[in-house]
Design an enzyme around this catalytic site. Structure first.
Site, mmCIF file in Angstrom:
data_model
loop_
_atom_site.group_PDB
_atom_site.id
_atom_site.type_symbol
_atom_site.label_atom_id
_atom_site.label_comp_id
_atom_site.label_asym_id
_atom_site.label_seq_id
_atom_site.Cartn_x
_atom_site.Cartn_y
_atom_site.Cartn_z
ATOM 1 N N ASN A 10 0.863 -1.182 0.000
ATOM 2 C CA ASN A 10 0.000 0.000 0.000
ATOM 3 C C ASN A 10 0.901 1.233 0.000
ATOM 4 O O ASN A 10 1.414 1.624 1.042
ATOM 5 C CB ASN A 10 -0.897 -0.029 1.248
ATOM 6 C CG ASN A 10 -1.763 1.215 1.358
ATOM 7 O OD1 ASN A 10 -1.842 2.004 0.418
ATOM 8 N ND2 ASN A 10 -2.404 1.383 2.505
ATOM 9 N N LYS A 12 0.062 4.191 -0.420
ATOM 10 C CA LYS A 12 -0.655 5.394 0.057
ATOM 11 C C LYS A 12 -0.376 6.547 -0.922
ATOM 12 O O LYS A 12 -0.186 6.294 -2.104
ATOM 13 C CB LYS A 12 -0.253 5.731 1.491
ATOM 14 C CG LYS A 12 -0.367 4.494 2.395
ATOM 15 C CD LYS A 12 -0.253 4.802 3.852
ATOM 16 C CE LYS A 12 -0.374 3.497 4.633
ATOM 17 N NZ LYS A 12 -0.443 3.681 6.061
ATOM 18 N N HIS A 99 -9.791 1.098 4.212
ATOM 19 C CA HIS A 99 -8.567 1.354 4.982
ATOM 20 C C HIS A 99 -8.888 2.330 6.114
ATOM 21 O O HIS A 99 -9.715 3.233 5.942
ATOM 22 C CB HIS A 99 -7.485 1.919 4.057
ATOM 23 C CG HIS A 99 -6.149 1.973 4.727
ATOM 24 N ND1 HIS A 99 -5.793 2.982 5.583
ATOM 25 C CD2 HIS A 99 -5.101 1.121 4.697
ATOM 26 C CE1 HIS A 99 -4.580 2.749 6.048
ATOM 27 N NE2 HIS A 99 -4.136 1.621 5.526
ATOM 28 N N GLU A 101 -7.424 4.828 7.173
ATOM 29 C CA GLU A 101 -7.243 6.248 6.813
ATOM 30 C C GLU A 101 -8.478 6.765 6.065
ATOM 31 O O GLU A 101 -8.893 7.907 6.237
ATOM 32 C CB GLU A 101 -5.960 6.420 5.995
ATOM 33 C CG GLU A 101 -4.729 6.283 6.887
ATOM 34 C CD GLU A 101 -3.491 5.736 6.208
ATOM 35 O OE1 GLU A 101 -3.408 5.750 4.962
ATOM 36 O OE2 GLU A 101 -2.590 5.267 6.939
ATOM 37 N N GLU A 171 -5.796 -4.653 10.310
ATOM 38 C CA GLU A 171 -4.806 -3.619 10.579
ATOM 39 C C GLU A 171 -5.205 -2.844 11.834
ATOM 40 O O GLU A 171 -6.049 -1.933 11.764
ATOM 41 C CB GLU A 171 -4.714 -2.642 9.402
ATOM 42 C CG GLU A 171 -4.270 -3.286 8.100
ATOM 43 C CD GLU A 171 -3.669 -2.255 7.156
ATOM 44 O OE1 GLU A 171 -2.548 -2.481 6.691
ATOM 45 O OE2 GLU A 171 -4.307 -1.221 6.896
ATOM 46 N N GLY A 177 1.887 2.703 10.666
ATOM 47 C CA GLY A 177 2.845 3.790 10.514
ATOM 48 C C GLY A 177 3.476 4.256 11.812
ATOM 49 O O GLY A 177 4.105 5.304 11.868
ATOM 50 N N SER A 216 2.930 -1.640 10.496
ATOM 51 C CA SER A 216 4.370 -1.643 10.795
ATOM 52 C C SER A 216 5.060 -2.986 10.533
ATOM 53 O O SER A 216 5.983 -3.365 11.250
ATOM 54 C CB SER A 216 4.612 -1.172 12.229
ATOM 55 O OG SER A 216 4.181 0.173 12.374
HETATM 56 P P1 PGA Z 1 2.434 0.657 7.662
HETATM 57 O O1 PGA Z 1 1.015 0.820 6.923
HETATM 58 O O2 PGA Z 1 3.031 -0.649 7.171
HETATM 59 O O3 PGA Z 1 3.234 1.849 7.222
HETATM 60 O O4 PGA Z 1 2.181 0.618 9.118
HETATM 61 C C1 PGA Z 1 0.172 -0.274 6.709
HETATM 62 C C2 PGA Z 1 -1.109 0.189 6.054
HETATM 63 O O5 PGA Z 1 -1.636 1.237 6.444
HETATM 64 O O6 PGA Z 1 -1.642 -0.491 5.160
#
Ligand code: PGA
Length: 257
Positions: A10, A12, A99, A101, A171, A177, A216
């Site tokens: 991803n 983003k 997601h 976000e 997640e 993140g 992460s």
């Molecule tokens: P991250 O993001 O690996 O940077 O924690 C995962 C995601 O949001 O899909």
């Protein structure tokens, strides 16, 4: 039970045409285990270039292109939106939906996510349906309630049978993140809950559904996470922007189990 292992990137709102070239060349040289599929999900402007690059490198079998969102509407006056048929025109096979976000920043509700899942399935796209609890929800011992409230509207909208064409990504919001990964045991416990929740509607479908862990994941922790019985791969954010690190994660995905 044989389940497909998937490692999805991803990106983003990151990436560039340069990364498209770098990633496709890097992935072309990987010897992935059988039954492992790698899905790279860049922003919309890079989808066609990535599809073409994968085709050029002859990687279509184990490596696919995914989008990060899609509209629940077919077409019309929805400025800024992208439809399922537009994604198909970019040779996209997967689409990340729900997601955290999108849920938190763009106020997507579980009902809207369910409509998007239906639109994607109707168009032959494979949704990567994201679910996960916040830190406060976990602290309040509400993880299972939250996950159920995110999954049930999708089951109600499309029916459990269509989960044979859906991938789930668990997640935990507090792990995205932040560098705070769920411990493998904690992730396994939650994946087991998700599978048992699906099993209440259909045991066979639940046993076959791939459930990815995200939050992460990196080159150091991926192996232990992927070794858990109910973790069938990962959804990778930050670490998917570095070709070398993402390659290590792809190679750690277990094949047939
Ligand atoms: P991250 O993001 O690996 O940077 O924690 C995962 C995601 O949001 O899909």
């Amino acid at each position: 039970m044989k389940r497909q292992s998937i490692v999805a990137a991803n990106w983003k709102m990151n990436g560039s045409f340069g990364l498209v070239t770098e990633m496709s060349q890097g992935l072309a040289s990987l010897k992935l285990a059988n039954d492992v599929t790698v899905v790279v999900c860049p922003s919309t402007p890079f989808l066609t270039a990535l599809s073409d690059a994968f085709e050029h490198e002859n990687m279509s079998e184990h490596v696919s292109v995914g989008a990060q969102n899609v509209s629940e509407f077919e077409k019309g006056a929805y400025t800024g939106e992208v439809s399922t048929s537009m994604l198909q025109a970019c040779k996209v096979q997967y689409v990340i939906l729900g997601h955290s976000e999108r849920r938190a920043i763009f106020n997507e509700t579980s009902t809207q996510v369910a409509h998007k899942v239906k639109a994607a399935l109707d168009a032959g796209l494979i949704p990567i349906l994201c679910v996960g609890e916040s830190e406060a929800e976990r602290a309040a011992v509400q993880t299972e309630t939250v996950l159920a409230s995110q999954l049930q509207p999708v089951i109600d909208e499309v029916g459990i049978e269509r989960f044979s064409h859906i991938v789930i990504a668990y997640e935990p919001v507090w792990a995205i993140g932040t560098g705070k990964t769920a411990s493998p045991a904690m992730a396994q416990e939650t994946h087991e809950f998700i599978r048992s929740f699906l099993a209440k509607s259909d045991e066979k479908i639940a046993a076959k559904t791939s459930i990815l862990y995200g939050g992460s994941v990196n080159a150091k922790n991926c192996e232990e996470l992927f070794a858990q019985a109910d973790i069938d791969g990962g959804l990778i954010g930050g670490a998917s922007l570095k070709v070398d690190e993402f390659s290590v994660i792809c190679l750690a995905a277990k094949g047939t189990q």
